[in-house]
Design a protein around this motif. Sequence first.
Motif, PDB file in Angstrom:
ATOM      1  N   ALA A  96      -0.989 122.566  75.115  1.00  0.00           N
ATOM      2  CA  ALA A  96       0.397 122.738  75.523  1.00  0.00           C
ATOM      3  C   ALA A  96       0.581 124.163  76.030  1.00  0.00           C
ATOM      4  N   VAL A  97       1.647 124.367  76.798  1.00  0.00           N
ATOM      5  CA  VAL A  97       1.980 125.698  77.303  1.00  0.00           C
ATOM      6  C   VAL A  97       3.319 126.102  76.697  1.00  0.00           C
ATOM      7  N   ASP A  98       3.325 127.217  75.983  1.00  0.00           N
ATOM      8  CA  ASP A  98       4.568 127.740  75.419  1.00  0.00           C
ATOM      9  C   ASP A  98       5.054 128.850  76.337  1.00  0.00           C
ATOM     10  N   ALA A  99       6.154 128.584  77.035  1.00  0.00           N
ATOM     11  CA  ALA A  99       6.668 129.535  78.026  1.00  0.00           C
ATOM     12  C   ALA A  99       7.782 130.413  77.460  1.00  0.00           C
ATOM     13  N   SER A 100       7.906 130.448  76.131  1.00  0.00           N
ATOM     14  CA  SER A 100       9.001 131.216  75.516  1.00  0.00           C
ATOM     15  C   SER A 100       9.008 132.672  75.952  1.00  0.00           C
ATOM     16  N   ARG A 101       7.827 133.251  76.127  1.00  0.00           N
ATOM     17  CA  ARG A 101       7.776 134.658  76.504  1.00  0.00           C
ATOM     18  C   ARG A 101       7.316 134.829  77.956  1.00  0.00           C
ATOM     19  N   SER A 102       7.361 133.751  78.707  1.00  0.00           N
ATOM     20  CA  SER A 102       6.929 133.806  80.098  1.00  0.00           C
ATOM     21  C   SER A 102       7.976 134.523  80.951  1.00  0.00           C
ATOM     22  N   GLY A 103       7.540 135.138  82.031  1.00  0.00           N
ATOM     23  CA  GLY A 103       8.475 135.778  82.951  1.00  0.00           C
ATOM     24  C   GLY A 103       8.868 134.858  84.100  1.00  0.00           C
ATOM     25  N   ASP A 104       8.420 133.618  84.067  1.00  0.00           N
ATOM     26  CA  ASP A 104       8.681 132.705  85.176  1.00  0.00           C
ATOM     27  C   ASP A 104      10.081 132.107  85.082  1.00  0.00           C
ATOM     28  N   ALA A 105      10.865 132.303  86.121  1.00  0.00           N
ATOM     29  CA  ALA A 105      12.248 131.804  86.126  1.00  0.00           C
ATOM     30  C   ALA A 105      12.302 130.290  85.934  1.00  0.00           C
ATOM     31  N   LEU A 106      11.259 129.607  86.383  1.00  0.00           N
ATOM     32  CA  LEU A 106      11.277 128.144  86.315  1.00  0.00           C
ATOM     33  C   LEU A 106      11.262 127.619  84.877  1.00  0.00           C
ATOM     34  N   ARG A 107      10.975 128.486  83.917  1.00  0.00           N
ATOM     35  CA  ARG A 107      10.998 128.003  82.530  1.00  0.00           C
ATOM     36  C   ARG A 107      12.414 127.632  82.103  1.00  0.00           C
ATOM     37  N   PHE A 108      13.417 128.072  82.884  1.00  0.00           N
ATOM     38  CA  PHE A 108      14.802 127.744  82.543  1.00  0.00           C
ATOM     39  C   PHE A 108      15.289 126.442  83.183  1.00  0.00           C
ATOM     40  N   VAL A 109      14.399 125.722  83.848  1.00  0.00           N
ATOM     41  CA  VAL A 109      14.815 124.461  84.472  1.00  0.00           C
ATOM     42  C   VAL A 109      15.322 123.495  83.405  1.00  0.00           C
ATOM     43  N   ASN A 110      16.523 123.000  83.598  1.00  0.00           N
ATOM     44  CA  ASN A 110      17.127 122.063  82.655  1.00  0.00           C
ATOM     45  C   ASN A 110      16.784 120.621  83.015  1.00  0.00           C
ATOM     46  N   HIS A 111      17.052 119.752  82.047  1.00  0.00           N
ATOM     47  CA  HIS A 111      16.913 118.319  82.306  1.00  0.00           C
ATOM     48  C   HIS A 111      18.082 117.835  83.137  1.00  0.00           C
ATOM     49  N   SER A 112      17.810 116.914  84.061  1.00  0.00           N
ATOM     50  CA  SER A 112      18.883 116.218  84.757  1.00  0.00           C
ATOM     51  C   SER A 112      18.505 114.753  84.883  1.00  0.00           C
ATOM     52  N   CYS A 113      19.479 113.875  84.691  1.00  0.00           N
ATOM     53  CA  CYS A 113      19.223 112.439  84.878  1.00  0.00           C
ATOM     54  C   CYS A 113      19.201 112.092  86.366  1.00  0.00           C
ATOM     55  N   ALA A 114      19.659 113.017  87.216  1.00  0.00           N
ATOM     56  CA  ALA A 114      19.564 112.844  88.666  1.00  0.00           C
ATOM     57  C   ALA A 114      18.854 114.076  89.219  1.00  0.00           C
ATOM     58  N   PRO A 115      17.574 114.213  88.928  1.00  0.00           N
ATOM     59  CA  PRO A 115      16.865 115.461  89.228  1.00  0.00           C
ATOM     60  C   PRO A 115      16.656 115.704  90.719  1.00  0.00           C
ATOM     61  N   ASN A 116      16.622 116.983  91.114  1.00  0.00           N
ATOM     62  CA  ASN A 116      16.266 117.334  92.490  1.00  0.00           C
ATOM     63  C   ASN A 116      14.842 117.887  92.557  1.00  0.00           C
ATOM     64  N   ALA A 117      14.194 117.943  91.390  1.00  0.00           N
ATOM     65  CA  ALA A 117      12.826 118.453  91.318  1.00  0.00           C
ATOM     66  C   ALA A 117      12.051 117.641  90.289  1.00  0.00           C
ATOM     67  N   THR A 118      10.747 117.801  90.311  1.00  0.00           N
ATOM     68  CA  THR A 118       9.933 117.074  89.340  1.00  0.00           C
ATOM     69  C   THR A 118       8.825 117.964  88.825  1.00  0.00           C
ATOM     70  N   LEU A 119       8.441 117.669  87.605  1.00  0.00           N
ATOM     71  CA  LEU A 119       7.418 118.456  86.928  1.00  0.00           C
ATOM     72  C   LEU A 119       6.099 117.694  87.046  1.00  0.00           C
ATOM     73  N   ARG A 120       5.061 118.396  87.433  1.00  0.00           N
ATOM     74  CA  ARG A 120       3.761 117.737  87.583  1.00  0.00           C
ATOM     75  C   ARG A 120       2.721 118.546  86.810  1.00  0.00           C
ATOM     76  N   ILE A 121       1.977 117.871  85.977  1.00  0.00           N
ATOM     77  CA  ILE A 121       0.919 118.547  85.225  1.00  0.00           C
ATOM     78  C   ILE A 121      -0.374 118.369  85.999  1.00  0.00           C
ATOM     79  N   ARG A 122      -1.004 119.469  86.340  1.00  0.00           N
ATOM     80  CA  ARG A 122      -2.269 119.373  87.062  1.00  0.00           C
ATOM     81  C   ARG A 122      -3.261 120.369  86.496  1.00  0.00           C
ATOM     82  N   GLN A 123      -4.334 119.869  85.955  1.00  0.00           N
ATOM     83  CA  GLN A 123      -5.391 120.714  85.391  1.00  0.00           C
ATOM     84  C   GLN A 123      -4.822 121.760  84.443  1.00  0.00           C
ATOM     85  N   GLY A 124      -3.941 121.309  83.575  1.00  0.00           N
ATOM     86  CA  GLY A 124      -3.392 122.204  82.566  1.00  0.00           C
ATOM     87  C   GLY A 124      -2.295 123.124  83.067  1.00  0.00           C
TER      88      GLY A 124
END
Length: 157
Positions: free
Chosen positions: A87-115
């Motif tokens: 798993a990846v724990d992004a709690s201390r990450s500097g990446d803005a994308l870690r704040f992406v919220n859930h949406s039931c009508a999403p405009n983006a998608t999360l893809r896991i690729r090679q970890g």
Amino acid sequence: MPGCPPPLPQQSITPPRVRGVPADPQKFAVSVAPSRIDGQGAFAAEPIPARRKIGEIRGESISVREARRRARGQARIMIVEVSQRRAVDASRSGDALRFVNHSCAPNATLRIRQGRVEIYALRDIAAGEELGVNYGESHHGGRLRCRCGAPGCAGRL
Ligand SMILES: [Zn+2]
């Protein structure tokens, strides 16, 4: 001394381009601001065309067992399971994308690729739009009320 070969250079003066170091995975500008959905959110800071990679959520690589231990009792976590074991724990990450919220009508998608945790645009996204992905199964197990506000919101997370 004649006939003496010049010493082999140990290091070049300018550091060589390191092979295997990936280019910056963040492809589009994303900003963090208060969200109408929950807490902080990630917002497109420039227009993003459909199907393009927006960027990645990087963080500490931990075991799934450790991820579940850390998630216990936390209302907000920033952990993504990338395989059965890791798993990846992004709690201390500097990446803005870690704040992406859930949406039931999403405009983006999360893809896991090679970890790696990558975020792609599902459609054209305008500058200033909040980014949302469908988390799918979350650690909340349906106990959390969804406040995404989308028409057809499932209501729970
Ligand atoms: Zn919803």
